[in-house]
Motif scaffolding. Structure first.
Motif, short mmCIF file in Angstrom:
data_model
loop_
_atom_site.label_atom_id
_atom_site.label_comp_id
_atom_site.label_asym_id
_atom_site.label_seq_id
_atom_site.Cartn_x
_atom_site.Cartn_y
_atom_site.Cartn_z
N VAL A 189 0.87 -1.14 0.04
CA VAL A 189 -0.16 0.10 0.14
C VAL A 189 0.73 1.31 0.01
O VAL A 189 0.81 2.32 -0.85
N GLU A 190 2.01 1.40 0.95
CA GLU A 190 2.68 2.37 1.04
C GLU A 190 3.43 2.57 -0.36
O GLU A 190 3.81 4.06 -0.64
N CYS A 191 3.88 1.49 -0.81
CA CYS A 191 4.63 1.62 -2.28
C CYS A 191 3.58 2.02 -3.61
O CYS A 191 3.61 2.28 -4.61
N GLY A 192 2.26 2.18 -3.27
CA GLY A 192 1.20 2.31 -4.24
C GLY A 192 1.06 1.36 -5.22
O GLY A 192 0.37 1.44 -6.21
N HIS A 193 1.31 0.18 -4.61
CA HIS A 193 0.86 -1.07 -5.65
C HIS A 193 -0.37 -1.63 -5.34
O HIS A 193 -0.91 -2.46 -5.82
N MET A 194 -0.93 -1.15 -4.20
CA MET A 194 -2.27 -1.75 -3.69
C MET A 194 -3.06 -0.57 -3.15
O MET A 194 -2.59 0.01 -2.35
N PRO A 195 -4.36 -0.46 -3.22
CA PRO A 195 -5.13 0.34 -2.60
C PRO A 195 -5.30 -0.09 -1.19
O PRO A 195 -5.28 -1.24 -0.91
N PRO A 196 -5.42 1.03 -0.10
CA PRO A 196 -5.57 0.57 1.27
C PRO A 196 -7.01 -0.21 1.40
O PRO A 196 -7.99 0.18 0.43
N PRO A 197 -7.24 -1.26 2.22
CA PRO A 197 -8.49 -1.86 2.08
C PRO A 197 -9.67 -1.04 2.89
O PRO A 197 -9.46 -0.26 3.54
N LYS A 198 -10.54 -0.85 2.06
CA LYS A 198 -11.83 -0.63 2.59
C LYS A 198 -12.62 -1.42 3.38
O LYS A 198 -12.60 -2.68 3.32
N PRO A 199 -13.30 -0.68 4.68
CA PRO A 199 -13.94 -1.64 5.45
C PRO A 199 -15.16 -2.46 4.70
O PRO A 199 -15.60 -1.97 3.80
N GLY A 200 -15.09 -3.70 5.15
CA GLY A 200 -16.04 -4.72 4.26
C GLY A 200 -15.56 -5.18 3.14
O GLY A 200 -16.06 -6.29 2.63
N ASP A 201 -14.34 -4.77 2.58
CA ASP A 201 -13.94 -5.31 1.47
C ASP A 201 -13.43 -6.78 1.64
O ASP A 201 -12.79 -6.91 2.92
N PRO A 202 -13.36 -7.87 0.98
CA PRO A 202 -13.08 -9.28 1.18
C PRO A 202 -11.41 -9.29 1.04
O PRO A 202 -10.61 -8.23 0.80
N GLY A 203 -10.87 -9.78 2.00
CA GLY A 203 -9.44 -9.74 2.05
C GLY A 203 -8.80 -10.79 3.38
O GLY A 203 -9.71 -11.44 4.22
N ILE A 204 -7.67 -11.19 3.24
CA ILE A 204 -7.06 -11.92 4.33
C ILE A 204 -7.54 -11.86 5.74
O ILE A 204 -7.87 -12.67 6.64
N LEU A 205 -7.32 -10.32 6.01
CA LEU A 205 -7.68 -9.97 7.47
C LEU A 205 -9.18 -9.31 7.56
O LEU A 205 -9.46 -8.64 8.47
N ALA A 206 -10.30 -9.64 6.58
CA ALA A 206 -11.36 -8.91 6.42
C ALA A 206 -12.43 -9.23 7.73
O ALA A 206 -13.30 -8.46 7.65
N LEU A 207 -12.27 -10.54 8.13
CA LEU A 207 -13.15 -10.86 9.18
C LEU A 207 -12.61 -10.99 10.50
O LEU A 207 -13.11 -11.53 11.35
N ALA A 208 -11.84 -9.73 10.60
CA ALA A 208 -11.18 -9.84 12.14
C ALA A 208 -12.04 -9.31 13.22
O ALA A 208 -11.86 -9.45 14.41
N ASP A 209 -13.06 -8.38 12.95
CA ASP A 209 -13.92 -7.81 13.68
C ASP A 209 -15.09 -8.77 14.12
O ASP A 209 -15.84 -9.17 13.51
N ARG A 210 -14.83 -8.90 15.58
CA ARG A 210 -15.79 -9.97 16.19
C ARG A 210 -17.29 -9.64 16.04
O ARG A 210 -17.96 -10.49 15.91
N ASP A 211 -17.31 -8.40 16.20
CA ASP A 211 -19.01 -7.93 16.16
C ASP A 211 -19.56 -8.27 14.83
O ASP A 211 -20.73 -8.78 14.82
N ARG A 212 -18.65 -7.88 13.97
CA ARG A 212 -19.09 -8.30 12.48
C ARG A 212 -19.39 -9.64 12.17
O ARG A 212 -20.31 -10.38 11.50
N LEU A 213 -18.46 -10.41 12.73
CA LEU A 213 -18.42 -11.99 12.76
C LEU A 213 -19.86 -12.53 13.34
O LEU A 213 -20.52 -13.19 12.79
N ARG A 214 -19.83 -12.24 14.67
CA ARG A 214 -20.91 -12.53 15.34
C ARG A 214 -22.32 -12.02 14.68
O ARG A 214 -23.16 -13.25 14.51
N GLY A 215 -22.41 -10.83 14.13
CA GLY A 215 -23.46 -10.42 13.55
C GLY A 215 -23.92 -11.31 12.19
O GLY A 215 -24.99 -11.72 11.88
N LEU A 216 -22.59 -11.87 11.37
CA LEU A 216 -22.82 -12.46 10.18
C LEU A 216 -23.58 -14.05 10.35
O LEU A 216 -24.48 -14.38 9.73
N PHE A 217 -22.73 -14.57 11.60
CA PHE A 217 -23.44 -15.88 12.06
C PHE A 217 -24.94 -15.63 12.40
O PHE A 217 -25.69 -16.65 11.96
#
Ligand SMILES: C[S@@+](CC[C@H](N)C(=O)[O-])C[C@H]1O[C@@H](n2cnc3c(N)ncnc32)[C@H](O)[C@@H]1O
Length: 279
Positions: free
Chosen positions: A171-199
């Motif tokens: 991201v710092e080198c400009g090769h990837m945009p910073p991830p937007k909240p809710g976008d899929p990705g390796i660390l995208a479901l780290a938020d426990r409230d979101r996880l709980r809500g999805l289940f």
């Protein structure tokens, strides 16, 4: 990019990652054993049961479940990437797992009837999907009454420098945009409230979320670079698109950033998954 385009791109990424995952089947089996063990303890497959492994890659979790359900039971090892399913099919044959069926299945739109399995496992899959809510609704739909799900996603960047550091540098080198909240990705479901809500929105009661630590190991910087460029999904695709000079620059920065996890040339970087189980 809409969801349909995202799925096409994502499938192409994972088709391209299949050789890297095949080469590292034993590696991923070994380093993430604590995650697999906890998932299967929570799923608790019994002899005779039918288990579905979703986004199964080369089949590591499903094969472990196959030993637990025994010859009277059955495991469907599934993935949306044909090359992953082909690899899992070969491996199941080598292991003579007669109770395993390998199938191409999209976890967000499962081509399976309602209520056909007793348990669903999904290690490191839901967070990569454009609509994890749809995948969890599909998971719920194919489970029999009382059926269980156990999955693993990754917790936050501070607990997963093996992925967070290279992503930050890209991201710092400009090769990837910073991830937007809710976008899929390796660390995208780290938020426990979101996880709980999805289940719970998908119809599961009281999901239990547990932290499981493990270690991402590499023989040296070359080996870690190989892991990133041949197995790390979207990160790998970005690295492989860089020209030679830029790749060298990024590699030097990543090597510097992970230096603190290096001892006698070998690399051991902390990692943490969240194992979520529910019924
Ligand atoms: C990080 S790998 C994990 C593989 C395997 N579960 C493991 O832990 O060894 C992610 C896998 O998810 C699969 N995948 C991503 N989106 C998917 C979807 N919508 N349906 C099915 N599989 C999907 C990819 O093809 C890839 O094999």
């Amino acid at each position: 990019m809409d969801e349909r385009e995202f799925k096409q791109v994502s499938r192409a990424v994972w088709e391209a990652m299949a050789p890297g995952w095949v080469a590292r089947h034993a590696y991923f089996e070994e380093i993430a054993r604590p995650v697999t063990v906890r998932m299967l303890e929570r799923l608790d497959p019994s002899p005779g049961e039918e288990i579905l492994d979703l986004a199964a890659g080369t089949g590591i979790v499903g094969f472990a479940a196959a030993a637990m359900v025994g010859p009277e039971g059955k495991v469907i090892v599934s993935d949306f990437a044909e090359a992953m399913v082909a690899a899992a099919t070969r491996r199941a044959g080598e292991l003579r797992l007669d109770n395993v069926e390998c199938r191409v299945l999209d976890a967000e739109a499962l081509d399976l009837p309602d209520g056909c399995v007793d348990g669903v496992a999904c290690r490191w899959g839901y967070m990569l999907m454009a609509d994890p809510g749809a995948a969890l609704r599909e998971t719920r739909r194919v489970l029999r009454e009382g059926g269980r799900v156990a999955c693993a996603v990754f917790s936050g960047p501070e607990r997963n420098p093996w992925a967070a550091l290279p992503a930050r540098i890209l991201v710092e080198c400009g090769h990837m945009p910073p991830p937007k909240p809710g976008d899929p990705g390796i660390l995208a479901l780290a938020d426990r409230d979101r996880l709980r809500g999805l289940f719970t929105t998908a119809g599961f009661g009281g999901p239990v979320i547990e932290e499981v630590d493990f270690v991402v190991r590499a023989d040296d910087v070359d080996d870690y670079w190989n892991l990133l460029s041949h197995a790390a999904g979207a990160i790998a695709m970005v690295l492989n698109r860089l020209d030679a000079d830029e790749r060298d620059r990024v590699r030097t920065r990543i090597a510097g950033a992970i230096g603190r996890f290096s001892r006698d040339g070998r690399i051991a970087i902390p990692a943490q998954s969240l194992v979520v189980s529910a019924s």
